[in-house]
Design an enzyme around this catalytic site. Sequence first.
Site, mmCIF file in Angstrom:
data_model
loop_
_atom_site.group_PDB
_atom_site.id
_atom_site.type_symbol
_atom_site.label_atom_id
_atom_site.label_comp_id
_atom_site.label_asym_id
_atom_site.label_seq_id
_atom_site.Cartn_x
_atom_site.Cartn_y
_atom_site.Cartn_z
ATOM 1 N N SER A 151 0.738 -1.132 -0.070
ATOM 2 C CA SER A 151 0.029 -0.015 -0.058
ATOM 3 C C SER A 151 0.824 1.439 0.010
ATOM 4 O O SER A 151 1.862 1.222 0.548
ATOM 5 C CB SER A 151 -0.822 -0.027 1.308
ATOM 6 O OG SER A 151 -1.691 1.343 1.424
ATOM 7 N N TYR A 164 -3.520 -1.382 9.761
ATOM 8 C CA TYR A 164 -3.710 -1.754 8.406
ATOM 9 C C TYR A 164 -2.240 -1.425 7.754
ATOM 10 O O TYR A 164 -1.469 -2.259 6.994
ATOM 11 C CB TYR A 164 -4.423 -0.685 7.537
ATOM 12 C CG TYR A 164 -4.374 -1.168 6.229
ATOM 13 C CD1 TYR A 164 -4.888 -1.962 5.393
ATOM 14 C CD2 TYR A 164 -3.937 0.127 5.270
ATOM 15 C CE1 TYR A 164 -4.766 -2.105 3.962
ATOM 16 C CE2 TYR A 164 -3.878 0.052 4.021
ATOM 17 C CZ TYR A 164 -4.380 -1.023 3.427
ATOM 18 O OH TYR A 164 -4.373 -1.154 2.044
#
Length: 259
Positions: A151, A164
Amino acid sequence: MTNIYTNKSSKQLTGRKVLYTGASGGLGIDTTIALLENGAEVIAIDRDQLKNEQLRSQIPVHLSEKLTLAAIDLSDTSALQSFLDDIISIAPIDIVINNAAIYPSKPFEEFTLEEQRHIHCVNVEAALICTKAALDGMRAQEWGRIINITSITLSGGWENLTPYVQSKGALMGLTRAWAREFGKWGITANAISPGAFPTDAEKIHPDPEGYQRFVLDHQSIKRRGKPEDIVATILFLASEGAGFISGQSISVDGGWVMQ
């Protein structure tokens, strides 16, 4: 979906079996179709049954027999392991795409330890289980591809996503460790770091128009990402042509983060 990814004269993934988690969410539908169009057999896992049906409805009829679609919650590690045991008892897995992730958003101090463990289980432990299930077959044939989806949040700049971001950092570490450890068997491990693509994940933002401006202000390329941007990178890393690339992270983010 227009078939712009397939080489008509030579489907580069013919005979390959792909395990793809999170296949029905975000950019997964386009990727799944592209993998099938390029000759692969795809074992797609996603917990969302409604999205699974949407994926199934978009698969061309002539490719439907090459798709195995399983509704499994990746936090149920026993169910995941049992499913994978059945899969590899039939034939080895050649390519693993660890894509599935959950991304609850709130301040760090409001996450309970159990919530953080749940995020780690889905985003990281499932990748461990999937990769381990495929490893024996890859090692025996001296060929394999592991693609971890990380990410842009690893670069910083996003609040309220600590578990996350932590999980994606773990996937990046695994990418490098697996590349080093598995390379002697002809197995590559690489990561793709997507930018801010317009998917359901953006629904966590309270001001969509403001977020759109934020994204375009940071990107060098002044358009939003499209599914084919990610698809092209996945197809390349899964191909024979990427056999000398391992342990790398490719940012597909419109020139946001430059390494």
